[in-house]
Each structure stands twice: as C-alpha cells, then as structure tokens.
Design a protein around this motif. Structure first.
Motif, PDB file in Angstrom:
ATOM      1  N   SER A  93       0.823  -1.204   0.000  1.00 30.08           N
ATOM      2  CA  SER A  93       0.000   0.000   0.000  1.00 30.08           C
ATOM      3  C   SER A  93       0.865   1.266   0.000  1.00 30.08           C
ATOM      4  CB  SER A  93      -0.923   0.007   1.222  1.00 30.08           C
ATOM      5  OG  SER A  93      -1.759  -1.126   1.211  1.00 30.08           O
ATOM      6  N   GLU A 134     -14.216   6.617  -2.019  1.00 32.19           N
ATOM      7  CA  GLU A 134     -13.564   5.319  -2.201  1.00 32.19           C
ATOM      8  C   GLU A 134     -14.104   4.605  -3.412  1.00 32.19           C
ATOM      9  OE1 GLU A 134     -13.682   4.057   2.378  1.00 32.19           O
ATOM     10  OE2 GLU A 134     -12.653   2.598   1.129  1.00 32.19           O
ATOM     11  N   LYS A 135     -13.201   3.841  -4.047  1.00 32.31           N
ATOM     12  CA  LYS A 135     -13.585   3.000  -5.174  1.00 32.31           C
ATOM     13  C   LYS A 135     -12.612   1.834  -5.220  1.00 32.31           C
ATOM     14  CE  LYS A 135     -14.262   3.142 -10.187  1.00 32.31           C
ATOM     15  NZ  LYS A 135     -14.229   3.993 -11.390  1.00 32.31           N
ATOM     16  N   GLU A 136     -13.107   0.679  -4.901  1.00 30.49           N
ATOM     17  CA  GLU A 136     -12.280  -0.543  -4.864  1.00 30.49           C
ATOM     18  C   GLU A 136     -11.061  -0.302  -3.967  1.00 30.49           C
ATOM     19  OE1 GLU A 136     -13.661  -2.158  -9.278  1.00 30.49           O
ATOM     20  OE2 GLU A 136     -11.546  -1.767  -8.896  1.00 30.49           O
ATOM     21  N   ARG A 137      -9.858  -0.357  -4.512  1.00 28.22           N
ATOM     22  CA  ARG A 137      -8.647  -0.240  -3.701  1.00 28.22           C
ATOM     23  C   ARG A 137      -8.183   1.207  -3.555  1.00 28.22           C
ATOM     24  NH1 ARG A 137      -8.612  -4.442  -6.871  1.00 28.22           N
ATOM     25  NH2 ARG A 137      -7.606  -3.342  -8.617  1.00 28.22           N
ATOM     26  N   LYS A 167      -8.703   5.251  -2.414  1.00 28.79           N
ATOM     27  CA  LYS A 167      -9.418   6.170  -1.524  1.00 28.79           C
ATOM     28  C   LYS A 167      -8.781   7.543  -1.664  1.00 28.79           C
ATOM     29  CE  LYS A 167      -9.836   6.904   3.391  1.00 28.79           C
ATOM     30  NZ  LYS A 167      -9.849   6.230   4.720  1.00 28.79           N
ATOM     31  N   ILE A 170      -3.695   3.973  -2.088  1.00 28.79           N
ATOM     32  CA  ILE A 170      -3.906   2.719  -2.813  1.00 28.79           C
ATOM     33  C   ILE A 170      -3.610   1.571  -1.849  1.00 28.79           C
ATOM     34  CG2 ILE A 170      -3.274   1.357  -4.818  1.00 28.79           C
ATOM     35  CD1 ILE A 170      -2.351   3.947  -6.135  1.00 28.79           C
ATOM     36  N   THR A 171      -4.631   0.805  -1.561  1.00 26.59           N
ATOM     37  CA  THR A 171      -4.513  -0.274  -0.591  1.00 26.59           C
ATOM     38  C   THR A 171      -4.376  -1.608  -1.315  1.00 26.59           C
ATOM     39  OG1 THR A 171      -5.887   0.952   0.970  1.00 26.59           O
ATOM     40  CG2 THR A 171      -5.621  -1.415   1.374  1.00 26.59           C
ATOM     41  N   LYS A 209      -2.905  -4.044  -7.135  1.00 22.21           N
ATOM     42  CA  LYS A 209      -2.703  -5.160  -8.054  1.00 22.21           C
ATOM     43  C   LYS A 209      -2.042  -4.620  -9.332  1.00 22.21           C
ATOM     44  CE  LYS A 209      -6.679  -7.768  -6.394  1.00 22.21           C
ATOM     45  NZ  LYS A 209      -7.931  -8.476  -6.757  1.00 22.21           N
ATOM     46  N   GLU A 229      -3.027  -4.521 -12.251  1.00 17.82           N
ATOM     47  CA  GLU A 229      -3.963  -3.773 -13.100  1.00 17.82           C
ATOM     48  C   GLU A 229      -4.199  -2.340 -12.606  1.00 17.82           C
ATOM     49  OE1 GLU A 229      -4.538  -6.820 -11.709  1.00 17.82           O
ATOM     50  OE2 GLU A 229      -6.647  -6.992 -11.053  1.00 17.82           O
ATOM     51  N   ASP A 230      -3.685  -1.998 -11.445  1.00 18.49           N
ATOM     52  CA  ASP A 230      -3.758  -0.615 -10.966  1.00 18.49           C
ATOM     53  C   ASP A 230      -2.643   0.243 -11.579  1.00 18.49           C
ATOM     54  OD1 ASP A 230      -4.641  -1.879  -7.713  1.00 18.49           O
ATOM     55  OD2 ASP A 230      -5.977  -1.070  -9.269  1.00 18.49           O
TER      56      ASP A 230
END
Lengths: 113, 111
Positions: B18, B58-61, B63, B75-76, B79, B81-82
């Motif tokens: 993260s 927030e949205k998926e991973r 915030k 970013i938590t 992955k 794809e991020d």
C-alpha cells in the motif's frame, strides 16, 4: 457505445499543412473541450466551448481554432502546422458547472515531419 | 496563477504494498478537485470528485482524501492492473469550466 470519440487516432503530416481533428460525444453534455498533452505528459487546456461561450487559453496560437457544428461535436482546425505542434490532442465533454467531471476521448497523436 | 503539483513523479510498488500519491494545489477558492487515471494510449478516465476539506471518496482499492492544501490518493493492496498514470486537476480560478492538471504520478505495480 463510445462516449467521446475522436478521429483520426494518428495524424502524420508535413510542416505548413492545414489539418482537422474531429470530436463527437454522445453523452448529452453541453460543454466540450480541447486539451494538448506534450511529450512530458502534461495535459493543458486549449479551449472550452458551449453554445454560449468560447474560452480560449491565452497561450494557444491563433492557428488553432475550434469549430462546433452542433452541441455534440467540437472539431479542431490547425493551420500552418509547426514542429512544436506535435503532441497528443484530447477532446473532452461535461455537463455545465465547475463541479462536473470531464470525460475524455482517447486522443489524436499528431506528428509533424 | 493556479498550480497543481503531484508527487512522486513515479512510484513502483510490489503487489499488495500500500502507498499514497500526493496532489498539492494553489488556487483561489477551491471549487472541487478531480482525480483521473490514464492508461497508455488512452484518455484520462474519471475517478473521483472531492468538494471540500475533510471529504473522502472510495472506489475498490482507491481512496481519495482532501485537505485545504492537498489531496491524497491512497492505494490499498494494489494489483498489477492498478498500474497507470494518476492525474489530479482543479477548476481554474478564472474559468471554472477549465481544469489545471498536475503532471501525474506514474504508478507501476509489480506482480
């Protein structure tokens, strides 16, 4: 069902030529924009336009002109192209209001030979 | 003059590691702050709008948070794809319809 579409995706041309890039949005937005993204990926506003107001960024040469045949289209005309015009040009649209997000097309990469 | 500064310029993370991206701004009377994601060869894709200090989205991973001088994109457990360039932008003081963008943070998430 592309929301903001630009054509062409790539444009290669000679210095001194005149060219146009087309942009269409099917989101029902009333404001459209043109941005220039340089080689350092810095995205800079060129124009914003709705049926009441055209705002031109003061740094944009007058060789660049937006033309809007209707609310869903904002084309970009460029006269007497110069080497420094090489960049990626993005079209965007939004609803009216400063807090409305802008939605972008996938860009037109312009290369001047 | 309106200014938006993003840091770091580039960030490499291991999958699951993260971190946070920073966007600091100088504008008279903030009227919102936008976060976008841009993939290579694509246009910026809208992520969030923040309107006032203390707000979080927030949205998926992802915030996003906002203070009076800066915004963070946390970013938590990312992955691969991020991986993308993350851009922030603010409405201009002179013309709120026009945005001033930062130069972005290029995020690479390694598997």
């Amino acid at each position: 069902d592309t929301a903001v579409s630009q054509t062409p995706k790539y444009l290669v041309t000679q210095m001194g030529n005149d060219k146009s890039i087309k942009c269409e949005q099917n989101l029902g937005h009333d404001t459209m924009y043109w941005y220039k993204q340089d080689s350092k990926k810095f995205l800079k506003i060129m124009f914003s336009y709705n049926n009441k107001e055209l705002i031109i960024n003061e740094t944009v040469p007058n060789r660049f002109s937006p033309k809007s045949p209707d609310k869903a289209h904002l084309n970009l005309h460029i006269n007497s192209l110069e080497l420094g015009d090489s960049a990626v040009y993005f079209c965007a649209s939004s609803q009216q209001g400063s807090n409305q997000p802008q939605h972008f097309g996938d860009g037109t990469r312009l290369s001047i030979l | 003059e309106d200014q938006v500064t993003q840091s770091p310029e580039a960030l490499r993370l291991q999958e699951g590691e993260s971190s946070s991206l920073n966007c600091s701004y100088t504008v008279s009377g903030l009227r919102g702050l936008f976060w976008y994601r841009q993939d290579p060869g694509k246009g910026p894709e809208f992520l969030f709008t923040l309107y006032s200090a203390g707000e979080e989205k927030e949205k998926e991973r992802l915030k996003a948070t906002l203070t009076k001088k800066e915004s963070f994109l946390h970013i938590t457990a990312p992955k691969p794809e991020d991986s993308a360039t993350y851009l922030c932008a603010v409405p201009n003081t002179g013309s709120a319809r026009q945005l001033t963008f930062g130069s972005g943070t290029q995020l690479t998430v390694l598997p």
